[in-house]
Design a protein around this motif. Structure first.
Motif, short mmCIF file in Angstrom:
data_model
loop_
_atom_site.label_atom_id
_atom_site.label_comp_id
_atom_site.label_asym_id
_atom_site.label_seq_id
_atom_site.Cartn_x
_atom_site.Cartn_y
_atom_site.Cartn_z
N ASP A 139 0.87 -1.27 -0.02
CA ASP A 139 -0.01 -0.09 -0.05
C ASP A 139 0.91 1.33 0.07
N HIS A 140 0.56 2.14 -0.80
CA HIS A 140 1.12 3.32 -1.22
C HIS A 140 2.73 3.20 -1.76
N THR A 141 3.23 1.93 -1.85
CA THR A 141 4.50 1.71 -2.34
C THR A 141 4.22 1.19 -4.04
N MET B 52 0.24 4.46 7.99
CA MET B 52 1.56 4.47 8.59
C MET B 52 2.32 3.20 8.73
N GLY B 53 2.11 2.05 8.07
CA GLY B 53 2.80 1.01 7.93
C GLY B 53 2.57 -0.13 9.22
N GLY B 54 1.35 0.00 9.86
CA GLY B 54 1.34 -1.13 10.85
C GLY B 54 0.78 -2.48 10.37
N THR B 55 0.79 -3.40 11.07
CA THR B 55 0.37 -4.79 10.57
C THR B 55 -1.02 -4.99 11.08
N ASP B 56 -1.65 -5.98 10.14
CA ASP B 56 -2.97 -6.05 10.64
C ASP B 56 -3.30 -6.60 11.97
N ASP C 215 7.32 3.04 1.97
CA ASP C 215 7.05 4.46 2.05
C ASP C 215 6.79 4.91 3.52
N THR C 216 7.02 4.04 4.70
CA THR C 216 6.71 4.80 5.87
C THR C 216 7.97 4.52 6.69
N PRO C 217 7.88 5.54 7.79
CA PRO C 217 8.94 5.10 8.95
C PRO C 217 8.76 3.64 9.46
N SER D 140 1.96 9.02 2.67
CA SER D 140 1.84 10.13 3.63
C SER D 140 2.85 10.84 4.24
N CYS D 141 4.27 10.13 4.08
CA CYS D 141 5.56 10.58 4.59
C CYS D 141 6.35 11.29 3.60
N ASP D 142 6.88 12.37 3.83
CA ASP D 142 7.72 12.91 3.04
C ASP D 142 9.07 12.46 3.15
N ALA D 143 10.01 12.91 2.17
CA ALA D 143 11.57 12.56 2.29
C ALA D 143 12.25 12.86 3.53
N ASP D 144 11.89 14.04 4.16
CA ASP D 144 12.46 14.06 5.46
C ASP D 144 11.97 13.29 6.69
N MET D 145 10.70 12.81 6.43
CA MET D 145 10.51 11.88 7.59
C MET D 145 11.03 10.54 7.21
N LEU D 146 11.08 10.30 6.21
CA LEU D 146 12.05 8.73 5.86
C LEU D 146 13.50 8.92 6.07
#
Length: 238
Positions: free
Chosen positions: A13-15, A47-51, A182-184, A204-210
């Protein structure tokens, strides 16, 4: 002995794809069917959590005790059932992100690359999402790890490496494993689980966050296929 193959673990998702509002919808249906009460609030699905982790948190946030884990397992089954009802119309909620098909195709054509997934989605949903957009042909799902395997995403990296080693031989470690997300949380999974991380700023995360999360390399998206291949192979500049 170190294998000469590189294990590439894709977030979904989002990748590779983007679906708007779909996750919240099926979570709402599943939660109602299992608990008998409407879902007042959902976990953050971006934000990349697991189900497994998100389902457990939703039960807790609604004051529902689950000491045996039976409700958690039931919620997972209900999520899979809800997904099946909507899979055929998944294209209405979004589509494939720019460059994803070309990147997957290029890597699939290499003898030294194994492609699989490292995703917060439970396995049937992960397979169904990629199948709905014709992307399932590029990855070996048996070498991946999924959102109901463990609450903590770094553990999924280790699971995928172990599964790939059983199927393909030789150890997979931080030397020959690449995680693309795509997420932290994706970055954290790779850093703690033992994988080099290529982050894409397509969610939803920009390059600075990553960058702050510790990604080894950051790309704006997957549109430049040569850049993606170089990032995966470790020949791109930081």
């Amino acid at each position: 002995m170190q294998t000469d193959k590189k294990l590439v673990l894709w977030d979904i998702d989002h990748t590779l794809i983007s679906l708007r509002g779909f996750g919240r919808m099926i979570y709402g249906e599943a939660f109602l069917s299992v608990t008998g009460q409407p879902m007042r609030e959902a976990a953050d699905l971006t934000m990349g959590g697991t189900d497994r982790a998100m389902s457990a948190e939703m039960l807790r946030s609604h004051g529902i005790a689950d000491p045996t884990g039976a409700l958690l397992e039931s919620l997972g089954g209900a999520l899979a059932e809800a997904f099946v009802r909507y899979e055929a119309g998944l294209g209405e909620y979004g589509g494939i992100l720019a460059g994803a098909v070309d990147a997957l195709t290029a890597l699939a054509g290499r003898d030294d690359v194994i492609q699989s997934v490292l995703t917060g989605n439970m396995e049937p949903i992960a397979i169904g999402k990629l199948r709905a957009f014709g992307l399932d042909r590029y990855v070996d799902f048996a070498a991946g790890a999924y959102g109901m395997d463990h609450e903590d995403r770094p553990e999924l990296v280790r699971m995928a490496q172990e599964r790939a080693a059983v199927k393909y031989g030789g150890p997979f470690t931080g030397v020959n494993t690449v995680l693309i997300g795509d997420t932290p949380n994706d970055v954290r999974a790779g850093r703690l689980g033992g994988a080099r991380v290529v982050a894409v700023a397509t969610g939803s995360c920009d390059a600075d966050m990553l960058r702050a999360a510790g990604a080894d390399l950051i790309l704006p998206d997957l549109a430049d296929t040569e850049q993606v291949i170089a990032a995966v192979l470790g020949t791109a500049a930081r």
